[in-house]
Design an enzyme around this catalytic site. Structure first.
Site, PDB file in Angstrom:
ATOM      1  N   ASN A 131      -2.089  17.040   1.920  1.00 40.39           N
ATOM      2  CA  ASN A 131      -1.658  18.117   2.826  1.00 40.39           C
ATOM      3  C   ASN A 131      -1.566  19.481   2.153  1.00 40.39           C
ATOM      4  O   ASN A 131      -1.732  20.505   2.796  1.00 40.39           O
ATOM      5  CB  ASN A 131      -0.346  17.749   3.526  1.00 40.39           C
ATOM      6  CG  ASN A 131       0.843  17.760   2.610  1.00 40.39           C
ATOM      7  OD1 ASN A 131       0.720  17.496   1.415  1.00 40.39           O
ATOM      8  ND2 ASN A 131       2.005  18.056   3.144  1.00 40.39           N
ATOM      9  N   GLY A 152       4.077  12.017  -1.803  1.00 37.65           N
ATOM     10  CA  GLY A 152       3.422  11.255  -0.739  1.00 37.65           C
ATOM     11  C   GLY A 152       4.438  10.490   0.083  1.00 37.65           C
ATOM     12  O   GLY A 152       5.589  10.928   0.221  1.00 37.65           O
ATOM     13  N   SER A 153       4.022   9.336   0.571  1.00 43.57           N
ATOM     14  CA  SER A 153       4.880   8.621   1.521  1.00 43.57           C
ATOM     15  C   SER A 153       6.079   7.966   0.837  1.00 43.57           C
ATOM     16  O   SER A 153       6.044   7.652  -0.362  1.00 43.57           O
ATOM     17  CB  SER A 153       4.070   7.547   2.240  1.00 43.57           C
ATOM     18  OG  SER A 153       3.803   6.474   1.355  1.00 43.57           O
ATOM     19  N   VAL A 173       5.100   4.361  -0.536  1.00 41.70           N
ATOM     20  CA  VAL A 173       4.420   4.318  -1.836  1.00 41.70           C
ATOM     21  C   VAL A 173       5.366   4.795  -2.943  1.00 41.70           C
ATOM     22  O   VAL A 173       5.411   4.212  -4.033  1.00 41.70           O
ATOM     23  CB  VAL A 173       3.119   5.154  -1.799  1.00 41.70           C
ATOM     24  CG1 VAL A 173       2.495   5.239  -3.186  1.00 41.70           C
ATOM     25  CG2 VAL A 173       2.142   4.543  -0.807  1.00 41.70           C
ATOM     26  N   GLY A 174       6.144   5.823  -2.651  1.00 38.19           N
ATOM     27  CA  GLY A 174       7.112   6.316  -3.645  1.00 38.19           C
ATOM     28  C   GLY A 174       8.069   5.215  -4.074  1.00 38.19           C
ATOM     29  O   GLY A 174       8.371   5.053  -5.264  1.00 38.19           O
ATOM     30  N   GLU A 230       8.399  13.017  -4.759  1.00 40.22           N
ATOM     31  CA  GLU A 230       8.654  13.881  -3.600  1.00 40.22           C
ATOM     32  C   GLU A 230       8.096  13.165  -2.390  1.00 40.22           C
ATOM     33  O   GLU A 230       6.892  12.925  -2.322  1.00 40.22           O
ATOM     34  CB  GLU A 230       7.942  15.227  -3.754  1.00 40.22           C
ATOM     35  CG  GLU A 230       8.714  16.242  -4.554  1.00 40.22           C
ATOM     36  CD  GLU A 230      10.108  16.492  -4.006  1.00 40.22           C
ATOM     37  OE1 GLU A 230      11.014  16.667  -4.821  1.00 40.22           O
ATOM     38  OE2 GLU A 230      10.279  16.489  -2.765  1.00 40.22           O
ATOM     39  N   CYS A 252       5.608  18.313   4.437  1.00 36.93           N
ATOM     40  CA  CYS A 252       6.889  17.607   4.309  1.00 36.93           C
ATOM     41  C   CYS A 252       8.015  18.543   4.694  1.00 36.93           C
ATOM     42  O   CYS A 252       9.133  18.104   4.926  1.00 36.93           O
ATOM     43  CB  CYS A 252       7.074  16.976   2.949  1.00 36.93           C
ATOM     44  SG  CYS A 252       6.714  18.055   1.615  1.00 36.93           S
ATOM     45  N   GLU A 258      10.612  19.881  -8.138  1.00 35.11           N
ATOM     46  CA  GLU A 258       9.374  20.476  -8.621  1.00 35.11           C
ATOM     47  C   GLU A 258       9.581  21.979  -8.641  1.00 35.11           C
ATOM     48  O   GLU A 258      10.552  22.501  -8.104  1.00 35.11           O
ATOM     49  CB  GLU A 258       8.227  20.115  -7.683  1.00 35.11           C
ATOM     50  CG  GLU A 258       8.041  18.616  -7.643  1.00 35.11           C
ATOM     51  CD  GLU A 258       6.631  18.203  -7.303  1.00 35.11           C
ATOM     52  OE1 GLU A 258       5.839  17.965  -8.237  1.00 35.11           O
ATOM     53  OE2 GLU A 258       6.338  18.095  -6.115  1.00 35.11           O
TER      54      GLU A 258
END
Ligand code: UN1
Length: 493
Positions: A151, A227-228, A231-232, A249, A283, A463
């Site tokens: 994104n 990401g999602s 997955v995180g 994140e 996000c 970040e």
């Protein structure tokens, strides 16, 4: 003829051993933009090996010199900004002016971290003993795996790669399979700027195929992922088992609070931009609008009227306000949530369904969608949709607005529109997300400030800003005793 692209490992561009490739597709038109390698575990091994060997020299290059290479990369980005933006719009769909913003954010981060090469400050402090000196310094942590989303396909990689590099780490970069060209462009720029071989390595392929060996490789010291949430969570579990660091994140369920004393026209501007910019695929997107009940009818009408006027289409065409969504899976998820909203009893005020008029039928388009009569616990008010869908939630007071805002599994951004200085400060204090905007929308983070969230949004790391350096460096504390005798700290006799 469609161009075929390669991985970049140890300073060389080469295809994957698997011999397999996949197509990069324009989500607005269905056009094939390029073929990219579908790499396997063998490429992960080579890339990590190159990164860990290159680290020996790279960490010894003085940080200001590392910064100079980043500075050159930023200069090249400036020259190529328009081309990069157009390529981005073609591969992921966001409208051209937003793609320019994404590239600009990458440029900003690269200049910012270039300058950090001369500012990797530590501390010096008096020791508690005489003839003893105490200091702390930042040191690189080793090989960083940067796993990035589609994104913000230019900006987010720079958020990870630039602080990692300036701090003396080397990188294995695994971009989203949906935005491989932006990754290619970024790595090419770093190569042209003079980054030595092996300091950055780029491998293309599918998440699980590359992600698992990458995370499990003992030579990788830190996994930085955006990401999602799903997955995180998997990365966190694997990394924790191996005792390695991870910086995550993930999702958001951001809200804009509008108080009755607000500048309502300004609030509407902020809502439209934050809910439908990048087709809601940020996000930081505003997927909940928490509105004081007295102004609900007025604001609803304004939001719907404005949303209705937004033009869907190919982001390269002037006059397009909202581009396509990224892929079929995303489209299906958005449509599923629209159905869930209806089943939960929310009122569909505008949008819903897929847009297929004329040229739109070639791409993946969802019109701006607004739900009214939403209650805080509905799934459309709790779960991340990642599309151009927003939910209007009525409340009676500031206190209730803040309570509703804080009560989701995520904690990235909140915005509040109010002219009352007391409400603004109360909100600033009591909102529990990582980022708060007063009288602005939920999108618009700047690179020199920390970016990230609370609860399920992140694992506590940030970040950007100085905070990024804490992720990509270790602290080394040094005591120098020049007394000539063994001084014992804390011993009173
Ligand atoms: C993201 O959505 O993953 O504040 C990042 C913003 C952008 C960054 C968004 N500067 O919306």
């Amino acid at each position: 003829m469609v161009d075929e692209y390669s991985n970049y490992i140890n300073g060389k561009w080469a295809g994957a051993n698997t011999g397999k490739t996949y197509e990069n597709i324009n989500p607005a038109t269905g056009e094939i933009l390029g073929l990219f390698p579908l790499s396997g575990a063998a490429e992960v091994d080579k890339a990590v090996d190159a990164a860990s060997r290159a680290g020996v020299k790279w960490r010894k290059l003085p940080a200001p010199k590392r910064g100079e290479i980043l500075f050159k990369a930023a200069e090249i980005m400036v020259q190529r900004k328009e081309d990069l933006a157009r390529r981005m719009t073609m591969e992921m769909g966001k409208v051209l002016k937003e793609a320019r913003g994404d590239v600009q954010e990458g440029i900003d981060m690269t200049y910012y971290m270039a300058a950090e090469g001369r500012r990797l400050f530590g501390n010096t402090t008096p020791s508690e003993l005489s003839n003893k000196y105490a200091l702390s310094m930042r040191v690189p942590i080793g090989v960083v795996a940067a796993i990035t989303p589609w994104n913000f396909p230019f900006a987010i990689p720079t958020w990870k790669i630039m602080p990692a590099l300036v701090a003396g780490n080397t990188v294995v970069f695994k971009p989203s399979p949906f935005t491989p060209d932006m990754a290619y462009q970024l790595v090419k720029i770093l190569e042209e700027a003079g980054l030595p071989p092996g300091v950055i390595n780029l491998i293309y392929g599918e998440g699980p195929v590359l992600g698992v060996p990458l995370v499990e490789d003992p030579r990788v010291t830190l996994v930085s992922f955006t990401g999602s949430t799903k997955v995180g969570g998997e990365i966190a579990q694997r990394s924790a088992r191996l005792g390695k660091r991870y910086s995550l994140e993930m999702g958001g369920k951001n809200a804009i609070i509008v108080m009755e004393d607000a500048d309502l026209d300004l609030a509407v501007e902020g809502i439209i931009w934050s809910a439908f910019g990048t087709s809601g695929q940020r996000c930081t997107a505003a997927s909940r609008i928490i509105i004081q009940r007295s102004i609900m009818p007025y604001l609803t009408e304004k939001i719907v009227t404005r949303a209705e006027r937004l033009r869907l289409g190919n982001g390269l065409l002037p006059g397009t306000d909202v581009g396509p969504v990224i892929h079929q899976e995303a489209l299906d998820k958005i449509l599923r949530y629209i159905k869930i909203g209806l089943e939960e009893g929310a009122k569909l005020l505008i949008g819903g369904g897929r847009a297929t008029d004329g040229e739109l039928s070639k791409g993946l388009f969802v019109p701006p969608t607004v739900f009214g009569d939403v209650t805080p616990k509905m799934r459309i008010a709790q779960e991340e949709i990642f599309g151009p869908v927003t939910a209007l939630i009525p409340v009676d007071s500031l206190q209730e607005a803040i309570a509703v805002n804080n009560d989701t599994p995520y904690g990235l951004v909140t915005a509040i529109f109010t002219r009352d200085v007391n409400s603004a400060f109360r909100a600033m204090e009591d909102i529990t997300t990582g980022i708060v905007y007063i009288n602005s929308g939920t999108i618009g983070a700047e690179v020199h400030l920390p970016f990230g969230g609370t609860r399920g949004t992140s694992n506590g790391h940030r970040e950007a800003g100085q905070a990024a350096l804490d992720v990509y460096t270790d602290w080394k504390t040094v005591f120098v005793d020049y007394s000539g005798r063994l001084q014992k700290a804390q011993m009173t006799d």
